[in-house]
Structures are given as structure tokens and as C-alpha cells.
Write a protein that holds these residues in place. Structure first.
Motif, PDB file in Angstrom:
ATOM      1  N   ASP A  80      -4.921  31.592  -2.513  1.00 15.09           N
ATOM      2  CA  ASP A  80      -3.733  31.297  -1.707  1.00 15.09           C
ATOM      3  C   ASP A  80      -3.832  31.957  -0.327  1.00 15.09           C
ATOM      4  O   ASP A  80      -3.467  31.363   0.694  1.00 15.09           O
ATOM      5  CB  ASP A  80      -2.464  31.791  -2.411  1.00 15.09           C
ATOM      6  CG  ASP A  80      -2.252  31.138  -3.762  1.00 15.09           C
ATOM      7  OD1 ASP A  80      -2.866  30.089  -4.015  1.00 15.09           O
ATOM      8  OD2 ASP A  80      -1.475  31.689  -4.570  1.00 15.09           O
ATOM      9  N   LEU A  81      -4.312  33.198  -0.315  1.00 19.51           N
ATOM     10  CA  LEU A  81      -4.437  33.932   0.942  1.00 19.51           C
ATOM     11  C   LEU A  81      -5.444  33.262   1.872  1.00 19.51           C
ATOM     12  O   LEU A  81      -5.199  33.129   3.082  1.00 19.51           O
ATOM     13  CB  LEU A  81      -4.836  35.375   0.653  1.00 19.51           C
ATOM     14  CG  LEU A  81      -5.098  36.289   1.851  1.00 19.51           C
ATOM     15  CD1 LEU A  81      -3.906  36.326   2.793  1.00 19.51           C
ATOM     16  CD2 LEU A  81      -5.455  37.701   1.372  1.00 19.51           C
ATOM     17  N   LEU A  82      -6.562  32.832   1.318  1.00 23.81           N
ATOM     18  CA  LEU A  82      -7.569  32.174   2.155  1.00 23.81           C
ATOM     19  C   LEU A  82      -7.040  30.865   2.719  1.00 23.81           C
ATOM     20  O   LEU A  82      -7.306  30.528   3.885  1.00 23.81           O
ATOM     21  CB  LEU A  82      -8.838  31.932   1.342  1.00 23.81           C
ATOM     22  CG  LEU A  82      -9.633  33.194   0.966  1.00 23.81           C
ATOM     23  CD1 LEU A  82     -10.784  32.841   0.040  1.00 23.81           C
ATOM     24  CD2 LEU A  82     -10.153  33.899   2.214  1.00 23.81           C
TER      25      LEU A  82
ATOM     26  N   PRO B 216      -6.041  30.260   7.997  1.00 27.06           N
ATOM     27  CA  PRO B 216      -6.115  29.526   9.266  1.00 27.06           C
ATOM     28  C   PRO B 216      -4.803  29.501  10.040  1.00 27.06           C
ATOM     29  O   PRO B 216      -4.801  29.549  11.280  1.00 27.06           O
ATOM     30  CB  PRO B 216      -6.522  28.111   8.825  1.00 27.06           C
ATOM     31  CG  PRO B 216      -7.246  28.313   7.536  1.00 27.06           C
ATOM     32  CD  PRO B 216      -6.538  29.455   6.869  1.00 27.06           C
ATOM     33  N   PHE B 217      -3.673  29.447   9.331  1.00 29.84           N
ATOM     34  CA  PHE B 217      -2.373  29.461  10.008  1.00 29.84           C
ATOM     35  C   PHE B 217      -2.086  30.837  10.610  1.00 29.84           C
ATOM     36  O   PHE B 217      -1.462  30.939  11.664  1.00 29.84           O
ATOM     37  CB  PHE B 217      -1.277  29.071   9.021  1.00 29.84           C
ATOM     38  CG  PHE B 217      -1.429  27.686   8.466  1.00 29.84           C
ATOM     39  CD1 PHE B 217      -1.038  26.575   9.200  1.00 29.84           C
ATOM     40  CD2 PHE B 217      -1.984  27.480   7.207  1.00 29.84           C
ATOM     41  CE1 PHE B 217      -1.179  25.282   8.699  1.00 29.84           C
ATOM     42  CE2 PHE B 217      -2.137  26.200   6.700  1.00 29.84           C
ATOM     43  CZ  PHE B 217      -1.736  25.105   7.446  1.00 29.84           C
ATOM     44  N   ILE B 218      -2.557  31.900   9.937  1.00 29.76           N
ATOM     45  CA  ILE B 218      -2.386  33.248  10.474  1.00 29.76           C
ATOM     46  C   ILE B 218      -3.243  33.421  11.730  1.00 29.76           C
ATOM     47  O   ILE B 218      -2.785  33.932  12.754  1.00 29.76           O
ATOM     48  CB  ILE B 218      -2.770  34.299   9.405  1.00 29.76           C
ATOM     49  CG1 ILE B 218      -1.840  34.184   8.184  1.00 29.76           C
ATOM     50  CG2 ILE B 218      -2.717  35.707   9.975  1.00 29.76           C
ATOM     51  CD1 ILE B 218      -2.257  35.042   7.004  1.00 29.76           C
TER      52      ILE B 218
ATOM     53  N   ARG C 149      10.259  38.984  -0.658  1.00 27.70           N
ATOM     54  CA  ARG C 149      11.062  37.829  -1.088  1.00 27.70           C
ATOM     55  C   ARG C 149      10.476  36.525  -0.533  1.00 27.70           C
ATOM     56  O   ARG C 149      11.199  35.671  -0.008  1.00 27.70           O
ATOM     57  CB  ARG C 149      12.517  37.987  -0.647  1.00 27.70           C
ATOM     58  CG  ARG C 149      13.192  39.229  -1.235  1.00 27.70           C
ATOM     59  CD  ARG C 149      14.659  39.313  -0.779  1.00 27.70           C
ATOM     60  NE  ARG C 149      15.305  40.488  -1.336  1.00 27.70           N
ATOM     61  CZ  ARG C 149      15.285  41.691  -0.761  1.00 27.70           C
ATOM     62  NH1 ARG C 149      14.648  41.864   0.375  1.00 27.70           N
ATOM     63  NH2 ARG C 149      15.893  42.708  -1.313  1.00 27.70           N
ATOM     64  N   CYS C 150       9.171  36.410  -0.664  1.00 29.84           N
ATOM     65  CA  CYS C 150       8.469  35.240  -0.135  1.00 29.84           C
ATOM     66  C   CYS C 150       8.376  34.172  -1.216  1.00 29.84           C
ATOM     67  O   CYS C 150       7.615  34.313  -2.177  1.00 29.84           O
ATOM     68  CB  CYS C 150       7.076  35.641   0.340  1.00 29.84           C
ATOM     69  SG  CYS C 150       6.140  34.272   1.049  1.00 29.84           S
ATOM     70  N   GLN C 151       9.157  33.119  -1.076  1.00 21.89           N
ATOM     71  CA  GLN C 151       9.175  32.018  -2.041  1.00 21.89           C
ATOM     72  C   GLN C 151       8.324  30.843  -1.581  1.00 21.89           C
ATOM     73  O   GLN C 151       8.386  29.762  -2.170  1.00 21.89           O
ATOM     74  CB  GLN C 151      10.625  31.551  -2.247  1.00 21.89           C
ATOM     75  CG  GLN C 151      11.584  32.646  -2.681  1.00 21.89           C
ATOM     76  CD  GLN C 151      11.216  33.231  -4.030  1.00 21.89           C
ATOM     77  OE1 GLN C 151      10.779  32.515  -4.927  1.00 21.89           O
ATOM     78  NE2 GLN C 151      11.380  34.538  -4.178  1.00 21.89           N
ATOM     79  N   ALA C 152       7.526  31.048  -0.561  1.00 22.04           N
ATOM     80  CA  ALA C 152       6.759  29.950   0.036  1.00 22.04           C
ATOM     81  C   ALA C 152       5.828  29.306  -0.982  1.00 22.04           C
ATOM     82  O   ALA C 152       5.151  29.991  -1.748  1.00 22.04           O
ATOM     83  CB  ALA C 152       5.950  30.464   1.220  1.00 22.04           C
ATOM     84  N   GLN C 153       5.785  27.991  -0.977  1.00 23.61           N
ATOM     85  CA  GLN C 153       4.930  27.222  -1.875  1.00 23.61           C
ATOM     86  C   GLN C 153       3.779  26.560  -1.133  1.00 23.61           C
ATOM     87  O   GLN C 153       2.982  25.835  -1.738  1.00 23.61           O
ATOM     88  CB  GLN C 153       5.760  26.157  -2.600  1.00 23.61           C
ATOM     89  CG  GLN C 153       6.899  26.706  -3.435  1.00 23.61           C
ATOM     90  CD  GLN C 153       6.419  27.619  -4.548  1.00 23.61           C
ATOM     91  OE1 GLN C 153       5.470  27.283  -5.255  1.00 23.61           O
ATOM     92  NE2 GLN C 153       7.065  28.769  -4.705  1.00 23.61           N
ATOM     93  N   THR C 154       3.672  26.775   0.165  1.00 24.73           N
ATOM     94  CA  THR C 154       2.625  26.154   0.964  1.00 24.73           C
ATOM     95  C   THR C 154       1.839  27.236   1.684  1.00 24.73           C
ATOM     96  O   THR C 154       2.351  28.341   1.928  1.00 24.73           O
ATOM     97  CB  THR C 154       3.220  25.199   2.014  1.00 24.73           C
ATOM     98  OG1 THR C 154       3.993  25.963   2.954  1.00 24.73           O
ATOM     99  CG2 THR C 154       4.103  24.145   1.348  1.00 24.73           C
ATOM    100  N   PRO C 155       0.575  26.947   2.043  1.00 21.33           N
ATOM    101  CA  PRO C 155      -0.202  27.923   2.812  1.00 21.33           C
ATOM    102  C   PRO C 155       0.479  28.318   4.120  1.00 21.33           C
ATOM    103  O   PRO C 155       0.474  29.490   4.495  1.00 21.33           O
ATOM    104  CB  PRO C 155      -1.521  27.198   3.062  1.00 21.33           C
ATOM    105  CG  PRO C 155      -1.645  26.235   1.927  1.00 21.33           C
ATOM    106  CD  PRO C 155      -0.243  25.782   1.645  1.00 21.33           C
ATOM    107  N   GLU C 156       1.092  27.363   4.800  1.00 22.21           N
ATOM    108  CA  GLU C 156       1.767  27.669   6.065  1.00 22.21           C
ATOM    109  C   GLU C 156       2.950  28.601   5.838  1.00 22.21           C
ATOM    110  O   GLU C 156       3.196  29.524   6.622  1.00 22.21           O
ATOM    111  CB  GLU C 156       2.213  26.375   6.733  1.00 22.21           C
ATOM    112  CG  GLU C 156       2.692  26.569   8.161  1.00 22.21           C
ATOM    113  CD  GLU C 156       2.907  25.271   8.891  1.00 22.21           C
ATOM    114  OE1 GLU C 156       3.135  25.302  10.113  1.00 22.21           O
ATOM    115  OE2 GLU C 156       2.832  24.190   8.245  1.00 22.21           O
ATOM    116  N   GLY C 157       3.681  28.366   4.737  1.00 22.39           N
ATOM    117  CA  GLY C 157       4.810  29.232   4.433  1.00 22.39           C
ATOM    118  C   GLY C 157       4.369  30.644   4.077  1.00 22.39           C
ATOM    119  O   GLY C 157       4.987  31.632   4.507  1.00 22.39           O
ATOM    120  N   LEU C 158       3.298  30.763   3.297  1.00 22.62           N
ATOM    121  CA  LEU C 158       2.767  32.083   2.971  1.00 22.62           C
ATOM    122  C   LEU C 158       2.287  32.790   4.229  1.00 22.62           C
ATOM    123  O   LEU C 158       2.513  33.998   4.412  1.00 22.62           O
ATOM    124  CB  LEU C 158       1.623  31.957   1.964  1.00 22.62           C
ATOM    125  CG  LEU C 158       0.924  33.259   1.555  1.00 22.62           C
ATOM    126  CD1 LEU C 158       1.903  34.252   0.947  1.00 22.62           C
ATOM    127  CD2 LEU C 158      -0.228  32.968   0.584  1.00 22.62           C
ATOM    128  N   ALA C 159       1.644  32.051   5.128  1.00 23.79           N
ATOM    129  CA  ALA C 159       1.191  32.632   6.392  1.00 23.79           C
ATOM    130  C   ALA C 159       2.363  33.199   7.184  1.00 23.79           C
ATOM    131  O   ALA C 159       2.271  34.292   7.766  1.00 23.79           O
ATOM    132  CB  ALA C 159       0.450  31.581   7.212  1.00 23.79           C
TER     133      ALA C 159
END
Length: 356
Positions: free
Chosen positions: A220-222, A226-228, A315-325
Motif C-alpha cells: 500500500d505504501l509503495l 508516487p503521489f507523495i 484516523r486514516c480511512q483512505a481506501q486509495t493510494p492517493e488517499g493514503l498519500a
């Protein structure tokens, strides 16, 4: 009190061994007499997913006096262990629980303690109530083993709920793991640490540290990286830990994402004497775990005072790579104030004392 503490200690490696040794020190500092019972053999080599369960450190940061008695595959050693515990005449027996591989040995030892040493209290510290990658039989095996305990310490509210679903009516107490301070003597400066690791002084360093397993969320982090990097091109990700999955899978993903210049991978268990360099070099410790866990690596980061991102406290509920970024960037730039654990080793001992 007279206490028997059962669990891994050096020369076994990893966070639970470090936890057990720090707990021993905290108990002794409070004036208790503690007998440590550890493993003669923890895992057979052919069953262990890593290279070895032995600590490769040439200068271990902590050792404690222990008797190495438990062979997880040899029942006579379980009887020997119970006999030794009985000679301690303990007020409390503390047993570490984290994997159902221990079930046969822990079932036999726990049952014998309850039936033979009746005056003692049996306290389980549950690092994981169930294994991270749960199999069909893990729930009933865990129920069978833990039913012998009097008191259970778990490391999060989510783990308490999981425990109560398995063993309703038992006394369960949430005690988040305290910060690990044992690596913090002689910490190098950030420039010195980065020079040693071959990292640029101008980089913004994210650290992923510890064994690589599916639940740790490195994939997930990888995917988020790219968004980070798009937002902050100076970001590099340092991955340091032994892979319990094919390393090639992750290196191929890095290549597909075009992140080769932003990812450094060291596939090995980092010995104690090298640990400070990784945490001193980092700007943010990233733990994108897919399930809540009492992570020793997070507590090491907190011991160094390193900012930590994990999905629960942020409290990160992100389900997408962009949201996690976006969540990680918020943590990196301090755009929110996450809850932090106030647990201490002294407080953990007080909980044990209050339930003895």
C-alpha cells in the motif's frame, strides 16, 4: 512478589524478546524477584519463515539472566518448565502470547500451572490475540490455550474486542506497549546517520522498519509513494527489514511505478548496534498496517522521538493510494496532532501488581 516471566529473551531476536527484557527490568526496579524462563528451542529452522530466530547483534543492547528450558516441540521440557516454575513459588506467572504455534506447549504449561500451582495468578500478555494471517483453526486453538489464564493484557481496544469475542467474561485490560528506550544511548546525528546509510542530507526520509509481511501494508505504501513524491520530490523511502515474502514482488512494483530513485531496500534483520542509524536518519516513521497491532517498531520510533504515521492514530480511512498519500503527507508536515500513547513500563508493572 515472586514472579515467573515466560517468554523469549536474547539470544532470540525481535520485538517480543526486547519487550520481555524491558518488562523484566521494570519488574526488578519495582523490587520484585523475577525468574525468567525462556526457550531452549523456539521454532525449528524448517518452520521458521525467516533466516533465523537468533539475534545476530554483536553488541546486544540488553540481556537478562534467564533459564532456557522450553522446547516447543518436546513435551518433557514443558514438564521441566512447570517444575522449575513451581520451585519459584510465584505469586504471579506472566506468559507472552503471540502465535498459535505455541499452542501445544502453552496449553500444557498453562493447564499444569492452574492445576498444580494453585496459589498463583496466571497473567497472559497478548501481543496478538490471533495471528496476523489467521487460519480456520486459530480461534478455537486460542480459546483452548487462553482459557487457563486469570488476567489478560492486550495492546489496543480492537484487540480487546477480538479477545472478548473469543473468551467472554474473562478479565481483559488494555495496556498499549510503552516506548522502547533501549536503543537510544549514543544516537548519531542525522547527517552522520545519513552518511553511514548512503542517504542525501537534502532528502526527506520515510522509514519502514521491521519484518515485511502482508499485514504490514508495504505494498500500500509503495502504491502511495508516487503521489507523495509528486507533492514532495525530495522524499525517499527506506525499507529495512527481513522479507517474509518474495522481495522480487516489491522490487518489480517499485520498477513499474518508476520509483527506483526514491526507494532503498535492505532485506535483512538489522542488528541492535545498527538500529540507531536508521531512526536517526529518518524524518517520519511510516507504519501503514492493514490491521491494528502492537508494533515494537512503532515503540522504537517513539523511543527516539521520531514522528510516527499509522492509520489508527491518524484516523486514516483512505481506501486509495492517493488517499493514503494525503494522510502520510499530513503526518509528514505535522498538519494534525494524533493521539499518542502515555503508557510506561512502570505503569505496565502497576497493572500487573493490581491484578496479582
Amino acid at each position: 512478589m515472586q514472579i515467573a516471566l515466560v517468554g523469549p529473551v536474547y539470544p532470540y531476536r525481535g520485538g517480543i524478546a526486547h519487550y520481555t527484557m524491558q518488562l523484566y527490568e521494570a519488574l526488578v526496579q519495582r523490587g520484585h524477584n523475577v525468574a525468567v524462563i525462556s526457550f531452549k528451542r523456539q521454532y525449528p529452522h524448517w518452520l521458521y519463515p525467516g533466516k533465523s530466530d537468533q539475534d545476530p547483534s554483536s553488541r546486544p543492547v540488553l540481556t537478562v539472566p534467564a533459564e532456557y528450558l522450553v522446547d516447543t516441540l518436546w513435551p518433557p521440557s514443558w514438564l521441566k518448565t512447570v517444575h522449575r516454575i513451581s520451585r519459584v513459588q510465584p505469586d504471579v506467572v506472566i506468559m507472552q502470547w503471540w502465535t498459535t504455534f505455541l499452542a501445544p506447549a502453552w496449553f500444557g504449561i498453562g493447564m499444569a500451572i492452574r492445576l498444580w500451582i494453585r496459589h498463583t495468578r496466571l497473567v497472559y500478555i497478548c501481543h496478538n490475540v490471533l495471528p496476523h494471517e489467521t487460519r480456520a483453526w486459530d480461534k478455537w486453538v486460542t480459546q483452548a490455550v487462553l482459557r487457563w489464564g486469570h488476567v489478560f493484557l492486550v495492546q489496543s481496544e480492537q484487540e480487546r474486542e477480538r479477545f472478548e469475542q473469543l473468551l467472554p467474561g474473562k478479565r481483559v485490560i488494555v495496556v498499549p506497549p510503552p516506548a522502547f528506550l533501549l536503543f537510544t544511548n549514543g544516537v548519531p546525528s542525522k547527517p552522520a546517520a545519513r552518511q553511514t546509510l548512503g542517504l542525501s542530507d537534502r532528502a526527506t526520509v520515510l522509514l519502514f522498519f521491521g519484518i515485511v509481511r502482508p499485514y504490514k501494508g508495504l505494498e500500500d505504501l509503495l502504491l502511495a509513494l508516487p503521489f507523495i513524491v509528486k507533492h514532495d520530490p525530495s522524499v525517499v523511502l527506506l525499507v529495512a527489514g527481513e522479507f517474509w515474502e518474495p522481495e522480487r514482488k516489491y522490487r518489480d512494483l517499485v520498477s513499474r511505478l518508476g520509483m527506483q530513485d526514491h526507494v532503498y531496500i535492505e532485506n535483512r534483520y538489522v542488528p541492535d548496534e545498527e538500529v540507531p542509524y536508521y531512526f536517526a536518519a529518518a524524518d517520519l516513521f511510516v507504519a501503514p498496517y492493514r490491521s491494528v497491532t502492537g508494533s515494537a517498531s512503532i515503540q522504537v520510533a517513539r523511543g527516539f522521538g521520531l514522528p510516527v504515521f499509522d492509520r489508527t492514530t491518524w484516523r486514516c480511512q483512505a481506501q486509495t493510494p492517493e488517499g493514503l498519500a494525503a494522510c502520510i503527507l499530513s503526518a509528514l508536515h505535522g498538519q494534525a496532532s494524533p493521539e499518542t500513547s502515555t503508557s510506561t513500563w512502570e505503569g505496565l508493572v502497576e497493572v500487573i501488581e493490581g491484578n496479582a
